[in-house]
Design an enzyme around this catalytic site. Structure first.
Site, PDB file in Angstrom:
ATOM      1  N   ARG A  95       0.842  -1.212   0.000  1.00  0.00           N
ATOM      2  CA  ARG A  95       0.000   0.000   0.000  1.00  0.00           C
ATOM      3  C   ARG A  95       0.870   1.252   0.000  1.00  0.00           C
ATOM      4  NH1 ARG A  95      -5.133  -0.537   3.972  1.00  0.00           N
ATOM      5  NH2 ARG A  95      -5.637   1.442   3.031  1.00  0.00           N
ATOM      6  N   ASP A 155     -19.498   9.136   1.163  1.00  0.00           N
ATOM      7  CA  ASP A 155     -19.868   8.384   2.371  1.00  0.00           C
ATOM      8  C   ASP A 155     -21.094   9.014   3.030  1.00  0.00           C
ATOM      9  OD1 ASP A 155     -16.995   6.900   2.603  1.00  0.00           O
ATOM     10  OD2 ASP A 155     -16.814   8.992   2.047  1.00  0.00           O
ATOM     11  N   ARG A 158     -24.026   7.813   1.138  1.00  0.00           N
ATOM     12  CA  ARG A 158     -24.354   6.425   1.507  1.00  0.00           C
ATOM     13  C   ARG A 158     -25.090   6.397   2.846  1.00  0.00           C
ATOM     14  NH1 ARG A 158     -18.310   4.419  -0.263  1.00  0.00           N
ATOM     15  NH2 ARG A 158     -18.860   3.796  -2.392  1.00  0.00           N
ATOM     16  N   HIS A 182     -11.551   9.707   4.547  1.00  0.00           N
ATOM     17  CA  HIS A 182     -12.326   8.874   3.623  1.00  0.00           C
ATOM     18  C   HIS A 182     -11.661   7.498   3.671  1.00  0.00           C
ATOM     19  CE1 HIS A 182     -14.444   7.414   0.113  1.00  0.00           C
ATOM     20  NE2 HIS A 182     -13.312   7.211  -0.524  1.00  0.00           N
TER      21      HIS A 182
HETATM   22  N1  LIG Z   1     -12.628   9.556  -3.412  1.00  0.00           N
HETATM   23  C1  LIG Z   1     -13.615   8.716  -3.699  1.00  0.00           C
HETATM   24  O1  LIG Z   1     -14.731   8.809  -3.131  1.00  0.00           O
HETATM   25  C2  LIG Z   1     -13.357   7.643  -4.725  1.00  0.00           C
HETATM   26  C3  LIG Z   1     -14.371   6.758  -5.120  1.00  0.00           C
HETATM   27  C4  LIG Z   1     -14.076   5.810  -6.102  1.00  0.00           C
HETATM   28  C5  LIG Z   1     -12.791   5.728  -6.631  1.00  0.00           C
HETATM   29  N2  LIG Z   1     -11.834   6.584  -6.202  1.00  0.00           N
HETATM   30  C6  LIG Z   1     -10.459   6.566  -6.708  1.00  0.00           C
HETATM   31  O2  LIG Z   1     -10.417   7.182  -7.991  1.00  0.00           O
HETATM   32  C7  LIG Z   1      -9.255   6.738  -8.675  1.00  0.00           C
HETATM   33  C8  LIG Z   1      -9.634   6.350 -10.104  1.00  0.00           C
HETATM   34  O3  LIG Z   1     -10.444   5.195 -10.080  1.00  0.00           O
HETATM   35  P1  LIG Z   1     -10.834   4.472 -11.472  1.00  0.00           P
HETATM   36  O4  LIG Z   1     -11.725   3.347 -11.097  1.00  0.00           O
HETATM   37  O5  LIG Z   1     -11.278   5.485 -12.445  1.00  0.00           O
HETATM   38  O6  LIG Z   1      -9.407   3.925 -11.905  1.00  0.00           O
HETATM   39  P2  LIG Z   1      -8.940   3.561 -13.391  1.00  0.00           P
HETATM   40  O7  LIG Z   1      -7.759   2.684 -13.249  1.00  0.00           O
HETATM   41  O8  LIG Z   1     -10.128   3.085 -14.166  1.00  0.00           O
HETATM   42  O9  LIG Z   1      -8.512   4.980 -14.015  1.00  0.00           O
HETATM   43  C9  LIG Z   1      -7.348   5.648 -13.658  1.00  0.00           C
HETATM   44  C10 LIG Z   1      -6.833   6.335 -14.898  1.00  0.00           C
HETATM   45  O10 LIG Z   1      -5.746   7.184 -14.549  1.00  0.00           O
HETATM   46  C11 LIG Z   1      -4.879   7.208 -15.673  1.00  0.00           C
HETATM   47  N3  LIG Z   1      -3.571   7.756 -15.283  1.00  0.00           N
HETATM   48  C12 LIG Z   1      -2.638   7.197 -14.486  1.00  0.00           C
HETATM   49  N4  LIG Z   1      -1.575   8.023 -14.370  1.00  0.00           N
HETATM   50  C13 LIG Z   1      -1.856   9.138 -15.086  1.00  0.00           C
HETATM   51  C14 LIG Z   1      -1.168  10.346 -15.320  1.00  0.00           C
HETATM   52  N5  LIG Z   1       0.044  10.600 -14.804  1.00  0.00           N
HETATM   53  N6  LIG Z   1      -1.769  11.280 -16.113  1.00  0.00           N
HETATM   54  C15 LIG Z   1      -2.971  11.044 -16.668  1.00  0.00           C
HETATM   55  N7  LIG Z   1      -3.679   9.903 -16.466  1.00  0.00           N
HETATM   56  C16 LIG Z   1      -3.116   8.963 -15.681  1.00  0.00           C
HETATM   57  C17 LIG Z   1      -4.847   5.755 -16.132  1.00  0.00           C
HETATM   58  O11 LIG Z   1      -4.391   5.631 -17.469  1.00  0.00           O
HETATM   59  C18 LIG Z   1      -6.314   5.358 -15.957  1.00  0.00           C
HETATM   60  O12 LIG Z   1      -7.032   5.526 -17.172  1.00  0.00           O
HETATM   61  C19 LIG Z   1      -8.700   5.574  -7.838  1.00  0.00           C
HETATM   62  O13 LIG Z   1      -7.612   6.056  -7.078  1.00  0.00           O
HETATM   63  C20 LIG Z   1      -9.863   5.189  -6.945  1.00  0.00           C
HETATM   64  O14 LIG Z   1      -9.439   4.580  -5.742  1.00  0.00           O
HETATM   65  C21 LIG Z   1     -12.088   7.545  -5.275  1.00  0.00           C
END
Ligand SMILES: NC(=O)c1ccc[n+]([C@@H]2O[C@H](COP(=O)([O-])OP(=O)(O)OC[C@H]3O[C@@H](n4cnc5c(N)ncnc54)[C@H](O)[C@@H]3O)[C@@H](O)[C@H]2O)c1
Length: 320
Positions: A95, A155, A158, A182
């Site tokens: 992690r 959250d 939810r 979060h």
């Molecule tokens: N905060 C929240 O409430 C919440 C909720 C759901 C998901 N998330 C987070 O959101 C993030 C995205 O989730 P996802 O399911 O879309 O993931 P995903 O893997 O589908 O998409 C991530 C994208 O980021 C792109 N990427 C990586 N490095 C990059 C860079 N330097 N420049 C431009 N693009 C880049 C990748 O190519 C990919 O397309 C994750 O970290 C996930 O944990 C947060």
């Protein structure tokens, strides 16, 4: 094709990360009619091309909006830059390694946004969102009001949904918040929970729906905390509700709505906490967080907030 000429009222949102969350947010944002120009950026050029094509084919059904792929130059006149870019955890990767990698990605993007003299707001979504909001704030060099994280807005939604279902009251008549990290140390703020205009402490004893409401509260609170794990086990990732939560945050920024939302914000002494980003009730407008509401939390809730702050500070320290 550009549909509207650029003016001071032109609302431009740049989304970095065209994966599940970024694309779902764009889809919901386009339907909302809030933005004039939605720009999608991703290091995966094929993905961004495909997502944009799929979205623009919906243009006859959306309110008028430009949707296109872009580059970092688009940061210069954006009102809002939403960062959903991140790396997925690789087999064998810890992690902490993932955190370092995502801190590099999000910090780099924030620095680039600032280098283009963007006057807007940065909204971080990539997890762990509170730590990465802190990183983005430091790397941008901006005022703390203009760099926020999506925090516990999801959250809190939810929580409202579960309370609404349980109490048999329309979700729109339920006001309730989750604060803190979060993540696993987040907590329900029962002292601010309100059903049909009545505080939950007054509502529960007079509601005939359940007998053991104290036990039910613990179950509901835990179910909120477990929601993401449950969805990820079932379908791999979460994106619909977070996409809508992001639209709600966007509305408050683009329309200067002063909505109270539990975004992740840098604290500067509020609740006795300093130098960490976590979720507290914030008033949001076009300049970002215009005010943090210093809600009168009870001592248990204050302890929970301090615990979240300590956990997040440890994670921030692990980056150095
Ligand atoms: N905060 C929240 O409430 C919440 C909720 C759901 C998901 N998330 C987070 O959101 C993030 C995205 O989730 P996802 O399911 O879309 O993931 P995903 O893997 O589908 O998409 C991530 C994208 O980021 C792109 N990427 C990586 N490095 C990059 C860079 N330097 N420049 C431009 N693009 C880049 C990748 O190519 C990919 O397309 C994750 O970290 C996930 O944990 C947060």
């Amino acid at each position: 094709m550009k549909i509207r000429e650029q003016s001071e009222h032109f609302r431009k949102v740049v989304v970095v990360g065209a994966g599940s969350v970024g694309a779902t947010y764009c889809y919901a944002l386009a339907q909302s009619g809030l933005a004039d120009d939605i720009v999608l950026i991703d290091r995966n050029q094929d993905l961004v091309k495909g997502q944009v094509l799929d979205l623009v084919h919906g243009q006859p059904f959306f309110p008028t909006v430009n949707i296109r792929s872009g580059s970092s130059e688009d940061f210069s006149d954006a009102q809002l830059v939403v960062i959903t870019a991140g790396a997925a955890q690789k087999p064998g990767e810890t992690r902490l390694q993932l955190l370092r990698k995502n801190a590099g990605i999000v910090g780099g993007i924030a620095e680039e946004v600032a280098s283009f003299n963007c006057r807007g707001v940065i909204l971080v979504v990539t997890n762990p969102v509170d730590v990465l909001t802190y990183v983005a704030l430091k790397r941008s060099g901006w005022d703390r009001s203009r760099v926020i994280g999506s925090g516990t807005v999801l959250d809190s939604a939810r929580f409202r949904h579960l309370l609404s279902n349980f109490c048999g009251i329309d979700v729109h008549n339920v006001h309730a918040y989750f604060l803190g990290e979060h993540g696993d140390s987040e907590f329900a703020v029962w002292s601010m929970t309100n059903v049909a205009g009545i505080s939950i402490d007054e509502y529960c004893p007079v509601c005939a729906k359940c007998t053991d409401w104290q036990k039910q509260r613990l179950l509901i609170e835990q179910e909120v905390r477990d929601s993401a794990y449950y969805i990820i086990n079932s379908k791999g990732s979460t994106y619909f509700a977070v996409g809508l939560a992001l639209v709600k945050i966007t509305a408050s920024i683009l329309r200067r709505q002063n909505s109270v939302l539990t975004v992740s914000a840098m604290l500067g002494g509020e609740f006795g906490i300093n130098d960490v980003c976590l979720s507290v009730p914030c008033v949001l407008s076009d300049k970002g967080v215009v005010r943090i509401i210093k809600s009168p939390l009870n001592s248990k809730e204050l302890d929970s907030l301090s615990r979240s702050a300590s956990i997040l500070k440890e994670a921030i320290a692990s980056l150095s």
